[in-house]
Scaffold this motif. Structure first.
Motif, PDB file in Angstrom:
ATOM      1  N   GLY A   1       0.796  -1.235   0.000  1.00 47.80           N
ATOM      2  CA  GLY A   1       0.000   0.000   0.000  1.00 47.80           C
ATOM      3  C   GLY A   1       0.821   1.273   0.000  1.00 47.80           C
ATOM      4  O   GLY A   1       0.493   2.242  -0.683  1.00 47.80           O
TER       5      GLY A   1
ATOM      6  N   THR B   1       0.702   4.178  -2.827  1.00 44.80           N
ATOM      7  CA  THR B   1       0.410   5.565  -2.446  1.00 44.80           C
ATOM      8  C   THR B   1       1.465   6.513  -3.010  1.00 44.80           C
ATOM      9  O   THR B   1       1.138   7.552  -3.583  1.00 44.80           O
TER      10      THR B   1
ATOM     11  N   MET C   1      -5.745   4.272   2.976  1.00 45.10           N
ATOM     12  CA  MET C   1      -5.949   3.049   2.205  1.00 45.10           C
ATOM     13  C   MET C   1      -5.697   1.835   3.072  1.00 45.10           C
ATOM     14  O   MET C   1      -4.704   1.764   3.786  1.00 45.10           O
TER      15      MET C   1
ATOM     16  N   ASN D   1      -5.266  -2.478   3.491  1.00 42.58           N
ATOM     17  CA  ASN D   1      -4.686  -3.554   2.700  1.00 42.58           C
ATOM     18  C   ASN D   1      -5.722  -4.023   1.696  1.00 42.58           C
ATOM     19  O   ASN D   1      -6.913  -4.027   1.987  1.00 42.58           O
TER      20      ASN D   1
ATOM     21  N   ASN E   1     -12.048   0.220  -1.034  1.00 44.67           N
ATOM     22  CA  ASN E   1     -11.602  -0.595   0.078  1.00 44.67           C
ATOM     23  C   ASN E   1     -12.540  -1.800   0.173  1.00 44.67           C
ATOM     24  O   ASN E   1     -13.649  -1.682   0.693  1.00 44.67           O
TER      25      ASN E   1
END
Length: 61
Positions: free
Chosen positions: A7, A11, A28, A30, A51
């Motif tokens: 993640g 990002t 965010m 996983n 998500n």
């Protein structure tokens, strides 16, 4: 195209490599799913961040 990574790496990628990087409503999680479009000039833009753990979009353009 499919990218799979940690993640934090994803990002950093979208913050530095996309046009108008988004500011998600939440961090965010996983297994987040990002939809990124690419125009004719190869400029990328994040369209959404989903998500699946919470079954919610944390960002939609």
């Amino acid at each position: 195209m499919l990218f799979v990574s940690h993640g934090s790496v994803i990002t950093q990628f979208y913050r530095h490599m996309t046009e108008n990087p988004p500011v998600p409503a939440k961090r965010m999680a996983n297994c987040a799913i990002l939809k990124i479009s690419c125009n004719d000039d190869c400029k990328m833009e994040v369209q959404s961040i989903f998500n699946p753990m919470e079954e919610e979009y944390i960002y939609e353009r």
